[in-house]
Write a protein that holds these residues in place. Sequence first.
Motif, short mmCIF file in Angstrom:
data_model
loop_
_atom_site.label_atom_id
_atom_site.label_comp_id
_atom_site.label_asym_id
_atom_site.label_seq_id
_atom_site.Cartn_x
_atom_site.Cartn_y
_atom_site.Cartn_z
N SER A 5 0.83 -1.20 0.00
CA SER A 5 0.00 0.00 0.00
C SER A 5 0.87 1.26 0.00
O SER A 5 1.91 1.30 0.64
N THR A 6 0.39 2.30 -0.69
CA THR A 6 1.11 3.58 -0.71
C THR A 6 1.16 4.23 0.67
O THR A 6 1.86 5.21 0.86
N ASP A 26 -5.69 0.69 4.73
CA ASP A 26 -5.16 1.90 5.37
C ASP A 26 -5.51 3.14 4.54
O ASP A 26 -4.99 4.23 4.78
N GLY A 27 -6.42 2.98 3.58
CA GLY A 27 -6.84 4.10 2.74
C GLY A 27 -5.93 4.31 1.54
O GLY A 27 -6.19 5.15 0.70
N ASN A 220 -12.62 1.09 -9.69
CA ASN A 220 -12.14 2.40 -10.11
C ASN A 220 -10.66 2.31 -10.41
O ASN A 220 -10.03 1.28 -10.18
N SER A 221 -10.10 3.41 -10.90
CA SER A 221 -8.70 3.31 -11.33
C SER A 221 -7.77 3.14 -10.14
O SER A 221 -6.58 2.96 -10.30
N ILE A 222 -8.34 3.17 -8.90
CA ILE A 222 -7.54 2.77 -7.75
C ILE A 222 -7.19 1.28 -7.84
O ILE A 222 -6.26 0.83 -7.19
N ASN A 223 -7.93 0.51 -8.63
CA ASN A 223 -7.65 -0.92 -8.72
C ASN A 223 -6.41 -1.14 -9.59
O ASN A 223 -6.38 -0.78 -10.76
N LEU A 334 0.46 13.50 3.90
CA LEU A 334 -0.04 14.41 2.84
C LEU A 334 -1.54 14.23 2.64
O LEU A 334 -2.29 15.19 2.49
N MET A 335 -1.98 12.97 2.59
CA MET A 335 -3.39 12.70 2.31
C MET A 335 -4.29 13.13 3.49
O MET A 335 -5.41 13.58 3.28
N ASP A 336 -3.77 13.03 4.72
CA ASP A 336 -4.53 13.54 5.87
C ASP A 336 -4.68 15.06 5.76
O ASP A 336 -5.75 15.62 6.03
N GLU A 337 -3.60 15.72 5.33
CA GLU A 337 -3.65 17.17 5.16
C GLU A 337 -4.68 17.57 4.11
O GLU A 337 -5.44 18.52 4.31
N LEU A 338 -4.70 16.79 3.02
CA LEU A 338 -5.66 17.10 1.95
C LEU A 338 -7.08 16.98 2.48
O LEU A 338 -7.94 17.81 2.19
N LYS A 339 -7.32 15.95 3.30
CA LYS A 339 -8.67 15.72 3.81
C LYS A 339 -9.06 16.83 4.80
O LYS A 339 -10.18 17.32 4.77
N THR A 340 -8.13 17.24 5.66
CA THR A 340 -8.51 18.22 6.69
C THR A 340 -8.41 19.66 6.19
O THR A 340 -9.26 20.48 6.51
N LYS A 341 -7.37 19.98 5.38
CA LYS A 341 -7.16 21.39 4.99
C LYS A 341 -7.50 21.68 3.52
O LYS A 341 -7.50 22.83 3.10
N GLY A 342 -7.73 20.61 2.73
CA GLY A 342 -8.03 20.84 1.31
C GLY A 342 -6.79 21.17 0.48
O GLY A 342 -6.91 21.62 -0.66
N SER A 343 -5.60 20.95 1.05
CA SER A 343 -4.38 21.23 0.27
C SER A 343 -3.18 20.53 0.90
O SER A 343 -3.24 20.09 2.05
#
Length: 465
Positions: A5-6, A26-27, A220-223, A334-343
């Motif tokens: 996983s990434t 783990d998302g 989806n293309s996540i696959n 990074l991905m947590d930041e994107l979810k909480t702050k949008g960037s």
Amino acid sequence: MRYISTRGQAPVLSFGEAMLTGLARDGGLYVPETVPVMTADEIAALAGLSYEEVAFRVMRPFTGDTFTEAELKGAIARAYAGFGHAARAPLKQLAPNHFLLELFHGPTLAFKDFAMQVIGQLFQIELAKQGRRITIVGATSGDTGSAAIEAFRGLDNVDVFILFPHGRVSEVQRRQMTTPIEGNVHALAVEGDFDDCQGKLKDMFNDFAFRDEVGLAGVNSINFARVLAQIVYFFTSAVALGAPHRKVSFTVPTGNFGDIFAGFLAKEMGLPVERLVIATNQNDILDRCLKAGDYTKHGVTPSISPSMDIEVSSNFERALFWAYGKDGAAISALMDELKTKGSFTVSANAMAHLRDTYDSGSVGEARTLEVIGETLRETGELVCPHSAVGVGVAAGAIDRDPGTPMVTLATAHPAKFPDAVEEATGIRPALPPRMADLFERPERVTRVANDLAALEALIRKERRA
Ligand SMILES: *Cc1c(COP(=O)(O)O)cnc(C)c1O
């Protein structure tokens, strides 16, 4: 071959397990632990082979022992048998050093068929072996959904639910999802945009009780299996233009980053790819990020190339994983930041890594229409608005590097987006004869709120036990 996983916290899986799992627990997104390499001789030997034979040689090293050679060969043969062109992915020349790779000769007239038709076959083999049933839920900005439905309709071990943004897909796209008559096909029109649909899908995957109860699987293309099947046409087209002896660049109309990431893997496998050019429409978050290192959401504005109207570009996470030296903890942050702050901000090191491979550009609505008109006048080819975004962005990249042949991916048939094409050219492109009665077939669709509980309840009720 093992898949990791990434985000570094999910179980390590085989190809078959990663394919049936989709999104990691783990998302994160599954990627191969190491990318198999083809030698220059092996690449040279692909010249003149059928598309199916190249597909087998490119995909085989990734699939490990999930499938026998005969199973994989059979799946590939059945996947492409229904395509409307013997070459499967023919190349057309637009200018001295510019080529169009036509990826729209599959059953739903968009490049998604290349991967989805293969996964339909691979899922069927694997589920039958395991005696399992699954519920496939997908989110679509238009083309993924119809491709998934076309690939899975009528299969015994599968229910397919497709979430699409109500009122934001073209009529052809909608009808391709709402007209199949099989009872295992369910088209759901969600009150929201594509990012809402994709967000709800991710929430469903993170609801482990629901996930296990219905045997949730994603296409989806996540696959990763989808990304894998898309590597193939980078090889066939580059080899036709002289690889491995000559370098080739690609311009890819991009939304969720699955297609262009397949190009990155082709490069990692040894294909001599000079540049991978990300082409975006007015929803240019990826172009802005490549230029400034800053991934910031501004809101999605609907465009005439709806399959690229995206701000959360899922597979970009895979590109970041490589750019960050496969540091799962960094990607998770990074991905947590994107979810909480949008960037989030990409580190200087990672940006340098991304710029080694990728280039980018963006084309607005008015210019997209102009490019459709110019392409018709100069070459006689009608291109869909997504492909036109690619052709428009490619022009700049060709100016910067005129010596390297450029292949622009034509991601959909012009008849899938007839209004924009007619506005640009005065010509209304006709559907191929095999789907000419699409507008007469009755539609079947369920409207649903942009609400996780409502969606889960609907899926529980509608799926065949
Ligand atoms: C899906 C799609 C794209 C974007 O591809 P990604 O892999 O999501 O980047 C571009 N054009 C068309 C027609 C599509 O269907």
